[in-house]
Design a protein around this motif. Structure first.
Motif, mmCIF file in Angstrom:
data_model
loop_
_atom_site.group_PDB
_atom_site.id
_atom_site.type_symbol
_atom_site.label_atom_id
_atom_site.label_comp_id
_atom_site.label_asym_id
_atom_site.label_seq_id
_atom_site.Cartn_x
_atom_site.Cartn_y
_atom_site.Cartn_z
ATOM 1 N N GLY A 192 0.787 -1.230 0.000
ATOM 2 C CA GLY A 192 0.000 0.000 0.000
ATOM 3 C C GLY A 192 0.812 1.270 0.000
ATOM 4 N N HIS A 193 2.122 1.150 0.197
ATOM 5 C CA HIS A 193 2.967 2.349 0.252
ATOM 6 C C HIS A 193 3.960 2.412 -0.908
ATOM 7 C CE1 HIS A 193 1.498 3.505 4.225
ATOM 8 N NE2 HIS A 193 1.599 2.221 4.564
ATOM 9 N N GLY A 194 4.122 1.303 -1.597
ATOM 10 C CA GLY A 194 5.037 1.288 -2.726
ATOM 11 C C GLY A 194 6.487 1.480 -2.338
ATOM 12 N N LYS A 195 6.838 1.175 -1.079
ATOM 13 C CA LYS A 195 8.214 1.346 -0.612
ATOM 14 C C LYS A 195 8.880 -0.009 -0.477
ATOM 15 C CE LYS A 195 7.235 5.516 2.120
ATOM 16 N NZ LYS A 195 7.277 6.116 3.479
ATOM 17 N N THR A 196 10.167 0.006 -0.752
ATOM 18 C CA THR A 196 10.964 -1.201 -0.588
ATOM 19 C C THR A 196 12.008 -0.948 0.490
ATOM 20 O OG1 THR A 196 10.676 -1.799 -2.913
ATOM 21 C CG2 THR A 196 12.481 -2.868 -1.700
ATOM 22 N N THR A 197 12.046 -1.831 1.466
ATOM 23 C CA THR A 197 12.996 -1.719 2.565
ATOM 24 C C THR A 197 14.095 -2.751 2.385
ATOM 25 O OG1 THR A 197 11.252 -0.986 4.059
ATOM 26 C CG2 THR A 197 13.279 -1.794 5.075
ATOM 27 N N TYR A 198 15.346 -2.324 2.574
ATOM 28 C CA TYR A 198 16.496 -3.215 2.455
ATOM 29 C C TYR A 198 17.105 -3.418 3.840
ATOM 30 C CZ TYR A 198 16.123 -2.303 -2.542
ATOM 31 O OH TYR A 198 15.672 -2.205 -3.823
ATOM 32 N N ARG A 199 17.396 -4.675 4.152
ATOM 33 C CA ARG A 199 18.026 -4.989 5.424
ATOM 34 C C ARG A 199 19.353 -5.688 5.161
ATOM 35 N NH1 ARG A 199 18.569 -9.147 8.974
ATOM 36 N NH2 ARG A 199 17.392 -10.560 7.613
ATOM 37 N N ILE A 200 20.407 -5.156 5.753
ATOM 38 C CA ILE A 200 21.738 -5.737 5.600
ATOM 39 C C ILE A 200 22.044 -6.593 6.820
ATOM 40 C CG2 ILE A 200 24.196 -5.263 5.312
ATOM 41 C CD1 ILE A 200 23.471 -2.637 4.006
ATOM 42 N N ASP A 201 22.377 -7.837 6.572
ATOM 43 C CA ASP A 201 22.690 -8.739 7.668
ATOM 44 C C ASP A 201 23.923 -8.226 8.412
ATOM 45 O OD1 ASP A 201 23.131 -10.869 9.379
ATOM 46 O OD2 ASP A 201 22.552 -12.356 7.891
ATOM 47 N N LYS A 202 23.814 -8.160 9.734
ATOM 48 C CA LYS A 202 24.911 -7.639 10.551
ATOM 49 C C LYS A 202 26.150 -8.516 10.468
ATOM 50 C CE LYS A 202 25.993 -6.502 15.377
ATOM 51 N NZ LYS A 202 25.457 -6.489 16.766
ATOM 52 N N PHE A 203 25.957 -9.822 10.352
ATOM 53 C CA PHE A 203 27.079 -10.752 10.337
ATOM 54 C C PHE A 203 27.231 -11.335 8.938
ATOM 55 C CE2 PHE A 203 25.456 -10.722 14.660
ATOM 56 C CZ PHE A 203 26.618 -10.485 15.387
ATOM 57 N N ALA A 204 28.340 -11.033 8.286
ATOM 58 C CA ALA A 204 28.597 -11.567 6.953
ATOM 59 C C ALA A 204 28.856 -13.062 7.061
ATOM 60 C CB ALA A 204 29.795 -10.866 6.322
ATOM 61 N N PRO A 205 28.338 -13.847 6.123
ATOM 62 C CA PRO A 205 28.550 -15.294 6.190
ATOM 63 C C PRO A 205 29.992 -15.672 5.856
ATOM 64 C CG PRO A 205 27.347 -14.705 4.202
ATOM 65 C CD PRO A 205 27.466 -13.453 5.021
ATOM 66 N N LEU A 206 30.355 -16.886 6.250
ATOM 67 C CA LEU A 206 31.668 -17.443 5.945
ATOM 68 C C LEU A 206 31.499 -18.610 4.988
ATOM 69 C CD1 LEU A 206 33.168 -17.656 9.556
ATOM 70 C CD2 LEU A 206 33.500 -15.811 7.900
ATOM 71 N N ARG A 207 32.483 -18.811 4.162
ATOM 72 C CA ARG A 207 32.485 -19.970 3.276
ATOM 73 C C ARG A 207 33.668 -20.851 3.622
ATOM 74 N NH1 ARG A 207 30.926 -19.226 -2.764
ATOM 75 N NH2 ARG A 207 28.919 -19.458 -1.671
ATOM 76 N N ILE A 208 33.379 -22.118 3.867
ATOM 77 C CA ILE A 208 34.424 -23.097 4.135
ATOM 78 C C ILE A 208 34.519 -24.011 2.919
ATOM 79 C CG2 ILE A 208 35.140 -25.024 5.600
ATOM 80 C CD1 ILE A 208 33.749 -23.701 7.920
ATOM 81 N N GLY A 209 35.736 -24.191 2.414
ATOM 82 C CA GLY A 209 35.927 -24.988 1.212
ATOM 83 C C GLY A 209 35.311 -24.298 0.016
ATOM 84 N N ASN A 210 34.570 -25.055 -0.783
ATOM 85 C CA ASN A 210 33.943 -24.507 -1.985
ATOM 86 C C ASN A 210 32.509 -24.044 -1.754
ATOM 87 O OD1 ASN A 210 36.254 -25.086 -3.585
ATOM 88 N ND2 ASN A 210 35.590 -27.229 -3.734
ATOM 89 N N GLY A 211 32.073 -24.040 -0.497
ATOM 90 C CA GLY A 211 30.702 -23.662 -0.204
ATOM 91 C C GLY A 211 29.754 -24.814 -0.457
#
Length: 346
Positions: free
Chosen positions: A306-325
């Protein structure tokens, strides 16, 4: 920071053999560093007179609790150990499921190379009077239900509302009669390929060992969750307790490990390839895997209707990749650390 250290004879009455010192800081939000075993109160005591007044109040309070909770001379106890054996209709099916839902007590599940489900449970009831004991023996039941490839084990009583949905069980406990207490310690041996949904609530741990299945759903409320030599997609959670796990094979799909007050320690085989997400308010993540890289923080968007707004949320903790994911393993803890280790025994 000003510290007062005073030995009190009162605590020796209630905690014999312990270092019975109160360490008090004059900074309300600061917790002093104290030796192990030291009992401390956080607060501001202006002088020794205030301190002694606090001690007196504590002694009176403890004395009241001792009086209130001293066992009655007429207390009654009942206990019995029951063994039962059941089987899945198709022992070789990878879809076989065992649901075990306890309330008070331990749950132990061990996988083995057999085709029977061997159930042993120890039932104990404490009551104020013989009449209450007899009533409790009749009211609190151990229920075992068989449904083709699914076996359900749970407790029932007049004050327990058992809800079944999609083959799963949940409890709603109303008006628990405080004239008696009950405890069930449940031990079960199952075929190793059995999918498990196991839980307890109070006064016990959940231990699962030697299970090699598609999935494991293991939970507790006030106690630990322990997984040993297991394989399978995992959902492990507790509120007040630690989570420990060691895997013989890495989970093939997304898995999660969550506690509020406790430590999470999980060991995976050294060939692990996965993405790790971590959230904590008062804790850190540690790993001894070598091939680790930090990924970009995830951005999630949501649109307000109803407002036509888009909210973006940035995760506080960046993920880690071990090996090839690979699959995502989620670790969440409020007060505690997370350890992701190599299982060098595999």
């Amino acid at each position: 920071m000003k510290l007062y250290s005073i030995t009190t004879p009162f605590l020796q009455l209630f905690c014999p053999g312990r270092d019975s010192r109160f360490v008090v800081t004059n900074k309300p939000n600061q917790t002093p560093i104290v030796p192990e075993g030291t009992v401390y109160f956080r607060g501001i005591l202006k002088n020794i007179a205030d301190y002694r007044f606090q001690i007196l109040k504590m002694v009176l309070l403890i004395s009241g609790f001792v009086f209130m909770f001293s066992p009655s001379a007429s207390a009654q106890t009942f206990s019995e150990t029951i063994k039962e054996t059941v089987r899945f209709q198709n022992i070789n099916s990878s879809e076989n499921e065992l649901y075990i839902h306890n309330i008070n007590g331990n749950v132990t599940v061990e996988g083995y190379n057999g085709d029977e489900i061997q159930i042993t449970y120890h039932k104990k009831i404490d009551a104020d009077t013989q009449r209450d004991l007899d009533r409790a023996i009749e009211e609190v039941e151990f229920i075992l239900e068989e449904e083709s490839n699914r076996i359900l084990i749970y407790l029932d009583a007049p004050f327990i509302c058992v809800k079944k949905r999609d083959g799963k069980i949940s409890y709603n406990i109303n008006d628990w009669d405080d004239d008696y207490d009950f405890m069930f310690d449940i031990s079960i041996r199952v075929p190793q390929n059995t999918n498990l949904d196991v839980s307890t609530i109070n006064n016990g741990r959940v231990l699962v060992e030697n299970i090699h299945s598609k999935w494991l759903d293991v939970s507790n409320i006030n106690g630990s969750v322990e997984l040993g030599n297991v394989a399978g997609i995992t959902d492990a959670k507790t509120i007040n307790g630690d989570i420990t796990a060691s895997y013989r094979e890495n989970p093939s799909g997304d898995s999660s490990f969550e506690t509020i007050n406790g430590t999470i320690e999980v060991m995976f085989p050294e060939n692990l390839s996965a993405d790790i997400t971590f959230k904590s308010m008062h804790g850190d993540l540690y790993t001894d895997f070598k091939n680790v890289q930090r990924l970009q923080a995830r951005v999630e968007s949501s649109e307000e209707r109803g407002h036509g707004k888009t909210t973006y949320r940035i995760d506080k903790f960046a993920p880690l990749r071990i090996g090839n994911g690979g699959p995502t393993f989620k670790f969440e803890v409020l007060n505690g650390d997370v350890y992701v280790k190599r299982n060098r025994a595999t």
